[in-house]
Write a protein that holds these residues in place. Structure first.
Motif, PDB file in Angstrom:
ATOM      1  N   ALA A   1      17.989  14.150  28.495  1.00 21.58           N
ATOM      2  CA  ALA A   1      18.432  14.912  29.661  1.00 21.58           C
ATOM      3  C   ALA A   1      17.309  15.074  30.672  1.00 21.58           C
ATOM      4  O   ALA A   1      17.518  14.958  31.879  1.00 21.58           O
ATOM      5  CB  ALA A   1      18.939  16.284  29.218  1.00 21.58           C
TER       6      ALA A   1
ATOM      7  N   LEU B   1      21.162  22.741  28.714  1.00 22.06           N
ATOM      8  CA  LEU B   1      21.143  21.720  27.674  1.00 22.06           C
ATOM      9  C   LEU B   1      20.261  22.143  26.509  1.00 22.06           C
ATOM     10  O   LEU B   1      20.595  21.913  25.341  1.00 22.06           O
ATOM     11  CB  LEU B   1      20.668  20.388  28.240  1.00 22.06           C
ATOM     12  CG  LEU B   1      20.583  19.242  27.244  1.00 22.06           C
ATOM     13  CD1 LEU B   1      21.956  18.920  26.678  1.00 22.06           C
ATOM     14  CD2 LEU B   1      19.966  18.012  27.877  1.00 22.06           C
TER      15      LEU B   1
ATOM     16  N   LEU C   1      24.842  11.342  32.586  1.00 19.13           N
ATOM     17  CA  LEU C   1      24.470  11.847  31.268  1.00 19.13           C
ATOM     18  C   LEU C   1      25.738  12.012  30.441  1.00 19.13           C
ATOM     19  O   LEU C   1      26.447  13.004  30.580  1.00 19.13           O
ATOM     20  CB  LEU C   1      23.735  13.186  31.384  1.00 19.13           C
ATOM     21  CG  LEU C   1      23.178  13.764  30.082  1.00 19.13           C
ATOM     22  CD1 LEU C   1      22.061  12.892  29.546  1.00 19.13           C
ATOM     23  CD2 LEU C   1      22.674  15.181  30.309  1.00 19.13           C
TER      24      LEU C   1
ATOM     25  N   LEU D   1      19.023  21.635  32.788  1.00 18.43           N
ATOM     26  CA  LEU D   1      18.133  21.381  31.659  1.00 18.43           C
ATOM     27  C   LEU D   1      18.047  22.595  30.730  1.00 18.43           C
ATOM     28  O   LEU D   1      18.027  22.461  29.508  1.00 18.43           O
ATOM     29  CB  LEU D   1      16.739  20.998  32.161  1.00 18.43           C
ATOM     30  CG  LEU D   1      15.693  20.709  31.085  1.00 18.43           C
ATOM     31  CD1 LEU D   1      16.138  19.541  30.212  1.00 18.43           C
ATOM     32  CD2 LEU D   1      14.340  20.418  31.710  1.00 18.43           C
TER      33      LEU D   1
END
Length: 612
Positions: A488, A455, A479, A452
């Motif tokens: 996400a 991202l 994803l 995460l």
């Protein structure tokens, strides 16, 4: 051109336009609506409300970076042989209005350039002429059916107004009446427009004297929190718009009615469908997850003594020797929450010589268009993107032979063209082992937090990230390539843990994903990170699993524009060390890291440390 007063309905859109004319620092207004609802007509009607001599500039969809920021006037420079600068659209619109129709169809890099330079920074000539203190009002319209704009771009607009298609008979009748020849009506509408213009001018003078009590700041913050607004742009735009509305009403102090009046305009485009979980909720979820040791003890108690001694350290491998009851209990799926996110270090990639028509904010690359930074010259003709300095240098030695008596003589063979660079994005593919062993020592929580965080960083840099989860009998792209932090967060939180380790299926899934992406974008840079202990115990064909892993790795190794990372999650503190992930790294020619590097703050650095 239709006057402001002739436009029927759309009260909120009119107010948003007026507030930005009073205070351009609000950040502009985005008009959303279907074709023919009056978005462009309303924006262009602002000409009549501007001060005398204030510019109104339209941005064409085929605009170039030089046309926006300004630059050397090529024709004048060649004709006179002297340095001549040409003002760009941004400079010409300072102190007035810059209008972008169909903003969602404009090149996103150029739109970012406008949003980042609308106060004068980076505009050729703005500093020299002292106009950097002037601001421009940014009006933009878009039809959502013709294409979307990223949430980050929309957030740069201070206000947003939605245009509804007029369906009521009264509204349509008034619209027809306002656009039919009628001298009395024309006179009345001109008076109304003059009155609005005078109120705007008066509000500009009153704006700085409007008091903003602390209670009104708290009210604005409360409205943003209640709407689930992320960041601070919403708070700032809401408070500035409310102050401008108070000045428009002639008030000396901001009140609750002023704030509530502009809340829909400032927050409608910033609302999120699902707010991210709070840290307290995430910690509570984590505290409810049973410890890995307890799960292992429970699994051991369900096996026979001899079977427990024969079972390997990897919980997945024990399924082949356990009874049906123990196999059912050990394959129980668990969903781990997303770990704490963090700010990742800057990722750096070496430049290559490939010319791309790419966009992003991370790595410099040669750009095939007319946008981007001018870094050198080439002989090959490139869309008439002439490099004036290089052309003049090439022509200078031949002036005597060409009989120059006045202006510089430039021949076709002297022409040099610009080589440009701009930022590009990348695709980072995480293939995460979600078998039962990943639940041990809360490794999956850390992995989710790292993915995460990566991202989030890629979202800021306009990178794309994809996530592949492999467990049980296969691998799944949970994803697809995306830049959405919200998507996400939801997908990562839903990934379960349990089952065997189908590593060959994961490698095939990586290969298929990269192959599909490279068909669409052959020049895209890709990094694939495999997070696993390498203990593959589930194949996809009838051949032995280790041999299958070698073949799949060999298939991946030859892919162009792709680098690999292997993170070994095996426990290295015990006696039984198989180092299967290290063998996988050798097969992939990948950078290898032990499970000690599988910490949230370390995993994000692995892509940064990848050698190119």
């Amino acid at each position: 051109m239709m006057s402001f007063a002739r436009i029927v309905s759309h009260a909120r859109a009119k107010l948003a336009l007026i507030l930005n004319l009073i205070d351009p620092g609000i950040g502009g207004v985005l008009f959303l609506g279907h074709k023919g609802t009056g978005k462009s007509t309303l924006a262009r009607s602002a000409r009549n409300l501007l001060p005398e001599g204030a510019p109104f500039v339209e941005v064409p969809l085929n605009v170039t970076e030089d046309a926006l920021l300004g630059g050397i006037d090529l024709e004048e420079a060649v004709r006179t042989g002297e340095r001549s600068m040409r003002a760009g659209l941004l400079q010409r619109s300072l102190g007035g209005v810059l209008h972008i129709d169909d903003v969602n169809l404009l090149n996103q890099d150029l739109l970012s350039l406008i949003l980042n330079n609308r106060e004068g920074d980076g505009i050729v000539g703005a500093i020299e002429e002292g106009s950097i203190s002037r601001r421009l009002c940014l009006f933009a319209g878009m039809n959502p059916e013709e294409g979307a704009v990223s949430a980050a771009t929309i957030d740069h607009f201070g206000l947003c107004a939605v245009f509804e298609t007029p369906e009521k008979q009264g509204t349509k009748t008034r619209a027809l009446a306002h656009n039919c020849p009628d001298e009395a009506l024309d006179l009345r509408l001109r008076r109304i427009e003059a009155k609005v213009k005078k109120r705007i001018e008066r509000a500009r003078g009153l704006l700085e004297r409007v008091a903003v009590p602390s209670q009104m700041r708290a009210l604005a913050v409360e409205a943003c929190i209640e709407a689930g607004i992320e960041g601070h742009r919403g708070d700032i735009a809401l408070l500035r718009a409310a102050r401008a509305y108070a000045a428009f009403c002639g008030a000396r102090a901001l009140s609750a009615k002023h704030v509530k009046r502009v809340v829909p305009l400032a927050l409608i485009h910033r609302r999120r469908s699902a707010a991210p979980p709070r840290e307290e909720e995430m910690r509570e979820q984590q505290s409810q997850i049973p410890r890995a040791e307890e799960r292992e003890q429970a699994g051991d108690s369900s096996r026979g003594g001899a079977e427990a001694r024969e079972a390997p350290a990897d919980g997945d491998g024990s399924q082949a020797h356990s009874s049906p009851k123990s196999r059912e209990g050990h394959s129980r799926e668990e969903v781990f929450p997303v770990g704490d996110s963090f700010k990742v270090k800057r990722m750096r990639f070496a430049k290559d010589r490939i010319e791309r028509n790419a966009s992003g904010r991370r790595t410099n690359t040669r750009f095939s268009g007319k946008a981007g930074r001018y870094v050198g010259s080439i002989l090959r003709a490139k869309k008439l993107d002439v490099a004036v300095d290089a052309t003049l240098r090439a022509a200078a030695p031949w002036q005597i032979l060409r009989g120059r008596t006045g202006n510089l003589i430039v021949s076709r063979e002297d022409l040099r063209f610009k080589r440009r660079e701009k930022k590009m994005g990348h695709l980072v593919v995480f293939a995460v082992d979600c078998s039962g062993s990943m639940g041990a020592r809360r490794r999956m929580i850390e992995t989710k937090g790292a993915v995460l965080s990566m991202l989030t960083d890629c979202y800021h840099k306009r990178d794309k990230v994809s996530l592949i989860a492999f467990r049980k009998d296969g691998a799944e792209v949970v994803l697809p390539p995306t830049s959405s932090v919200e998507l996400a967060s939801r997908r990562l939180a839903e990934i379960p843990v349990g089952g065997k380790t189908p590593l060959p299926a994961a490698l095939v899934a990586i290969y298929n994903l990269i192959r599909r992406v490279l068909i669409k974008e052959p020049a895209l840079r890709i990094v694939a990170a495999v997070v696993s202990d390498g203990r593959a115990n589930q194949g996809i064909t009838g051949i032995p699993v280790p041999e299958e892993v070698e073949r799949c790795a060999g298939l991946l190794k030859g892919m162009k524009n792709t680098d690999f990372i292997v993170v070994d999650t095996e426990d290295k503190s015990g006696i039984m060390r198989l180092d299967l992930a290290q063998r996988l790294a050798v097969s992939l020619d990948a950078d290898y890291f032990t499970c000690d590097t599988l910490k949230a703050e370390i995993l994000a650095e692995l892509v940064s440390r990848r050698k190119n």
